[in-house]
Design a protein around this motif. Structure first.
Motif, PDB file in Angstrom:
ATOM      1  N   GLY A 226       0.846  -1.187   0.000  1.00  0.00           N
ATOM      2  CA  GLY A 226       0.000   0.000   0.000  1.00  0.00           C
ATOM      3  C   GLY A 226       0.881   1.237   0.000  1.00  0.00           C
ATOM      4  N   TYR A 227       0.562   2.209  -0.852  1.00  0.00           N
ATOM      5  CA  TYR A 227       1.416   3.386  -1.032  1.00  0.00           C
ATOM      6  C   TYR A 227       0.582   4.641  -0.805  1.00  0.00           C
ATOM      7  CZ  TYR A 227       5.204   6.142  -3.228  1.00  0.00           C
ATOM      8  OH  TYR A 227       6.235   7.024  -3.489  1.00  0.00           O
ATOM      9  N   MET A 228       0.913   5.386   0.252  1.00  0.00           N
ATOM     10  CA  MET A 228       0.225   6.635   0.570  1.00  0.00           C
ATOM     11  C   MET A 228       1.205   7.775   0.343  1.00  0.00           C
ATOM     12  SD  MET A 228      -1.697   7.638   4.087  1.00  0.00           S
ATOM     13  CE  MET A 228      -2.110   9.334   4.492  1.00  0.00           C
ATOM     14  N   GLN A 229       0.892   8.640  -0.627  1.00  0.00           N
ATOM     15  CA  GLN A 229       1.810   9.706  -1.005  1.00  0.00           C
ATOM     16  C   GLN A 229       1.516  11.005  -0.249  1.00  0.00           C
ATOM     17  OE1 GLN A 229       0.942   8.999  -5.271  1.00  0.00           O
ATOM     18  NE2 GLN A 229       3.124   8.674  -5.518  1.00  0.00           N
ATOM     19  N   GLN A 230       2.244  12.070  -0.589  1.00  0.00           N
ATOM     20  CA  GLN A 230       2.160  13.314   0.170  1.00  0.00           C
ATOM     21  C   GLN A 230       0.762  13.899   0.153  1.00  0.00           C
ATOM     22  OE1 GLN A 230       5.208  16.081  -0.968  1.00  0.00           O
ATOM     23  NE2 GLN A 230       6.785  14.513  -1.046  1.00  0.00           N
ATOM     24  N   ASN A 231       0.135  13.958  -1.014  1.00  0.00           N
ATOM     25  CA  ASN A 231      -1.234  14.464  -1.117  1.00  0.00           C
ATOM     26  C   ASN A 231      -2.212  13.322  -0.921  1.00  0.00           C
ATOM     27  OD1 ASN A 231      -0.354  17.126  -1.761  1.00  0.00           O
ATOM     28  ND2 ASN A 231       0.077  16.426  -3.846  1.00  0.00           N
TER      29      ASN A 231
ATOM     30  N   VAL B  22     -12.740   5.756  -0.250  1.00  0.00           N
ATOM     31  CA  VAL B  22     -12.033   4.714   0.505  1.00  0.00           C
ATOM     32  C   VAL B  22     -12.203   3.350  -0.159  1.00  0.00           C
ATOM     33  CG1 VAL B  22     -11.928   3.528   2.741  1.00  0.00           C
ATOM     34  CG2 VAL B  22     -12.130   6.022   2.660  1.00  0.00           C
ATOM     35  N   MET B  23     -13.311   3.157  -0.858  1.00  0.00           N
ATOM     36  CA  MET B  23     -13.573   1.882  -1.538  1.00  0.00           C
ATOM     37  C   MET B  23     -12.819   1.759  -2.865  1.00  0.00           C
ATOM     38  SD  MET B  23     -15.555  -0.198   0.144  1.00  0.00           S
ATOM     39  CE  MET B  23     -16.138  -1.276  -1.181  1.00  0.00           C
ATOM     40  N   LEU B  24     -12.168   2.835  -3.319  1.00  0.00           N
ATOM     41  CA  LEU B  24     -11.621   2.872  -4.677  1.00  0.00           C
ATOM     42  C   LEU B  24     -10.626   1.745  -4.952  1.00  0.00           C
ATOM     43  CD1 LEU B  24     -11.563   4.362  -7.376  1.00  0.00           C
ATOM     44  CD2 LEU B  24      -9.747   5.814  -6.453  1.00  0.00           C
ATOM     45  N   GLY B  25      -9.668   1.527  -4.036  1.00  0.00           N
ATOM     46  CA  GLY B  25      -8.669   0.477  -4.254  1.00  0.00           C
ATOM     47  C   GLY B  25      -9.304  -0.897  -4.378  1.00  0.00           C
ATOM     48  N   LEU B  26     -10.316  -1.153  -3.561  1.00  0.00           N
ATOM     49  CA  LEU B  26     -11.029  -2.433  -3.633  1.00  0.00           C
ATOM     50  C   LEU B  26     -11.786  -2.561  -4.952  1.00  0.00           C
ATOM     51  CD1 LEU B  26     -12.314  -2.514   0.048  1.00  0.00           C
ATOM     52  CD2 LEU B  26     -10.678  -4.118  -0.959  1.00  0.00           C
TER      53      LEU B  26
ATOM     54  N   GLN C 124      -6.512  13.125   5.486  1.00  0.00           N
ATOM     55  CA  GLN C 124      -5.367  12.226   5.576  1.00  0.00           C
ATOM     56  C   GLN C 124      -5.760  10.904   6.235  1.00  0.00           C
ATOM     57  OE1 GLN C 124      -3.426  13.444   3.230  1.00  0.00           O
ATOM     58  NE2 GLN C 124      -1.628  12.920   4.419  1.00  0.00           N
ATOM     59  N   ARG C 125      -6.625  10.988   7.232  1.00  0.00           N
ATOM     60  CA  ARG C 125      -7.103   9.775   7.888  1.00  0.00           C
ATOM     61  C   ARG C 125      -7.897   8.919   6.902  1.00  0.00           C
ATOM     62  NH1 ARG C 125     -10.562  11.132  12.839  1.00  0.00           N
ATOM     63  NH2 ARG C 125      -9.145  12.901  12.854  1.00  0.00           N
ATOM     64  N   ALA C 126      -8.732   9.574   6.088  1.00  0.00           N
ATOM     65  CA  ALA C 126      -9.501   8.840   5.070  1.00  0.00           C
ATOM     66  C   ALA C 126      -8.569   8.200   4.048  1.00  0.00           C
ATOM     67  CB  ALA C 126     -10.488   9.783   4.373  1.00  0.00           C
ATOM     68  N   ALA C 127      -7.523   8.926   3.644  1.00  0.00           N
ATOM     69  CA  ALA C 127      -6.563   8.380   2.675  1.00  0.00           C
ATOM     70  C   ALA C 127      -5.847   7.163   3.245  1.00  0.00           C
ATOM     71  CB  ALA C 127      -5.554   9.455   2.290  1.00  0.00           C
ATOM     72  N   LEU C 128      -5.536   7.217   4.552  1.00  0.00           N
ATOM     73  CA  LEU C 128      -4.883   6.068   5.185  1.00  0.00           C
ATOM     74  C   LEU C 128      -5.820   4.861   5.218  1.00  0.00           C
ATOM     75  CD1 LEU C 128      -2.494   4.821   6.763  1.00  0.00           C
ATOM     76  CD2 LEU C 128      -3.591   5.642   8.849  1.00  0.00           C
ATOM     77  N   ILE C 129      -7.067   5.084   5.581  1.00  0.00           N
ATOM     78  CA  ILE C 129      -8.022   3.973   5.638  1.00  0.00           C
ATOM     79  C   ILE C 129      -8.236   3.382   4.249  1.00  0.00           C
ATOM     80  CG2 ILE C 129     -10.399   3.327   6.221  1.00  0.00           C
ATOM     81  CD1 ILE C 129     -10.255   5.586   8.382  1.00  0.00           C
ATOM     82  N   ARG C 130      -8.232   4.239   3.208  1.00  0.00           N
ATOM     83  CA  ARG C 130      -8.325   3.738   1.823  1.00  0.00           C
ATOM     84  C   ARG C 130      -7.147   2.808   1.520  1.00  0.00           C
ATOM     85  NH1 ARG C 130      -7.650   8.313  -2.411  1.00  0.00           N
ATOM     86  NH2 ARG C 130      -5.605   8.252  -1.442  1.00  0.00           N
ATOM     87  N   THR C 131      -5.954   3.190   1.970  1.00  0.00           N
ATOM     88  CA  THR C 131      -4.774   2.364   1.729  1.00  0.00           C
ATOM     89  C   THR C 131      -4.849   1.064   2.524  1.00  0.00           C
ATOM     90  OG1 THR C 131      -3.508   4.409   1.444  1.00  0.00           O
ATOM     91  CG2 THR C 131      -2.251   2.387   1.683  1.00  0.00           C
ATOM     92  N   LEU C 132      -5.332   1.144   3.763  1.00  0.00           N
ATOM     93  CA  LEU C 132      -5.443  -0.047   4.610  1.00  0.00           C
ATOM     94  C   LEU C 132      -6.544  -0.992   4.129  1.00  0.00           C
ATOM     95  CD1 LEU C 132      -5.078   1.538   8.180  1.00  0.00           C
ATOM     96  CD2 LEU C 132      -3.390   0.154   6.969  1.00  0.00           C
ATOM     97  N   ALA C 133      -7.529  -0.460   3.408  1.00  0.00           N
ATOM     98  CA  ALA C 133      -8.680  -1.276   2.991  1.00  0.00           C
ATOM     99  C   ALA C 133      -8.269  -2.453   2.118  1.00  0.00           C
ATOM    100  CB  ALA C 133      -9.704  -0.407   2.252  1.00  0.00           C
ATOM    101  N   ILE C 134      -7.167  -2.305   1.366  1.00  0.00           N
ATOM    102  CA  ILE C 134      -6.723  -3.414   0.510  1.00  0.00           C
ATOM    103  C   ILE C 134      -5.893  -4.433   1.300  1.00  0.00           C
ATOM    104  CG2 ILE C 134      -6.782  -1.993  -1.559  1.00  0.00           C
ATOM    105  CD1 ILE C 134      -3.675  -1.865  -1.394  1.00  0.00           C
ATOM    106  N   ASN C 135      -5.746  -4.176   2.610  1.00  0.00           N
ATOM    107  CA  ASN C 135      -5.024  -5.076   3.523  1.00  0.00           C
ATOM    108  C   ASN C 135      -3.589  -5.333   3.065  1.00  0.00           C
ATOM    109  OD1 ASN C 135      -4.766  -6.643   5.839  1.00  0.00           O
ATOM    110  ND2 ASN C 135      -5.360  -8.520   4.789  1.00  0.00           N
ATOM    111  N   PRO C 136      -2.778  -4.281   2.922  1.00  0.00           N
ATOM    112  CA  PRO C 136      -1.405  -4.464   2.446  1.00  0.00           C
ATOM    113  C   PRO C 136      -0.520  -5.142   3.492  1.00  0.00           C
ATOM    114  CG  PRO C 136      -1.724  -2.199   3.147  1.00  0.00           C
ATOM    115  CD  PRO C 136      -3.071  -2.860   3.233  1.00  0.00           C
ATOM    116  N   ASP C 137       0.452  -5.918   3.021  1.00  0.00           N
ATOM    117  CA  ASP C 137       1.450  -6.497   3.921  1.00  0.00           C
ATOM    118  C   ASP C 137       2.430  -5.424   4.400  1.00  0.00           C
ATOM    119  OD1 ASP C 137       0.779  -9.407   3.697  1.00  0.00           O
ATOM    120  OD2 ASP C 137       1.207  -9.018   1.591  1.00  0.00           O
ATOM    121  N   ILE C 138       2.756  -4.496   3.504  1.00  0.00           N
ATOM    122  CA  ILE C 138       3.670  -3.402   3.825  1.00  0.00           C
ATOM    123  C   ILE C 138       3.030  -2.094   3.384  1.00  0.00           C
ATOM    124  CG2 ILE C 138       5.951  -2.381   3.400  1.00  0.00           C
ATOM    125  CD1 ILE C 138       7.031  -5.157   2.896  1.00  0.00           C
TER     126      ILE C 138
END
Length: 255
Positions: A79-84, A97-101, A141-155
């Protein structure tokens, strides 16, 4: 007990080529990453920190070197969360938040229920149907993090995730994000220019040189603070020792 090694970066090198020149951005970068580590990479501007994350995320190919995954499920999910925050203004927070899924073809009702549960757990339950421009920078930023976590990344890769925030918001959001990542038990590699942030968040700080970026030193961070908050960690007696040592390593290499 030593945690399981999940990723080995061996002699990673990256050069950028143009018609008339070649720029060596990263040279012989080697690092072992263990499950549950929070690794923060610090170094001067332009030293190749973002290049390293782009290679690990698969956005760039290395010029040489090797990335070895120690996992039964290959490749590891990154999972990759960038500056913006890159939230789409025309989509609600839930749909963002559902976008990655959605992209992965995994936008099931079960996964949506999990996402809604996370949004509620981390203070965004009232904003499921709100749009990004209705949220504060910290909430985005919290929403962006949850979007990244939603795909359940290992790293999870974090590229200066708080740089667009003012100091007070930055401190509060970084506190939130560390708390979320601890609860989710994620392995994290983050880059930042803020040494206070690096030392108070990391289990390990990796210091790299000016371009071409190569490792100067690594520091296992152990703070005997009375609490887990960022401010309490900054008051630990060892904090300034780490700060001064890392600053000297960086200062020698600043142009």
């Amino acid at each position: 007990m030593m945690k399981r090694k999940i990723l080995t970066i061996s002699n990673l090198t990256k050069s950028y080529h143009t018609k008339n020149s070649e720029t060596l951005a990263v040279k012989d970068f080697s690092l072992n990453i263990h499950e549950g580590e929070f690794i923060v990479i610090v170094g001067p501007s332009g030293c190749g920190k973002s290049t390293i994350l782009s290679i690990l995320s698969g956005l760039l190919e290395p010029s040489s070197g090797e990335i070895i995954y120690h996992s039964q499920t290959y490749p590891l999910s990154i999972g990759y969360m960038q500056q913006n925050d890159h939230l789409f203004p025309w989509r609600t927070i839930l749909k963002n938040v559902m976008l990655g899924l959605e992209i992965q073809g995994r936008a099931t009702q079960e996964n949506m229920d999990k996402v809604i549960k996370q949004l509620k757990m981390y203070g965004l339950g009232k904003f499921l149907n709100s749009y990004p421009n209705q949220l504060s920078g910290g909430m985005r930023q919290r929403a962006a993090l949850i979007r990244t976590l939603a795909i359940n990344p290992d790293i999870l890769l974090l590229d200066e995730p708080f740089s667009a925030l003012d100091y007070q918001t930055r401190l509060a959001v970084s506190e939130d994000i560390v708390s979320i990542l601890k609860k989710e038990k994620k392995t994290v590699i983050m880059i930042t220019h803020d040494l206070n942030e690096a030392i108070s968040m990391a289990s390990k700080v990796v210091v790299i040189s000016k371009r071409p970026g190569k490792i100067i030193d690594t520091h296992d961070i152990r703070l005997s603070s009375e609490g887990d908050s960022m401010l309490q960690k900054r008051e630990a007696p060892e904090f300034m020792d780490y700060y001064n040592k890392i600053w000297k390593e960086l200062d020698v290499h600043v142009e």
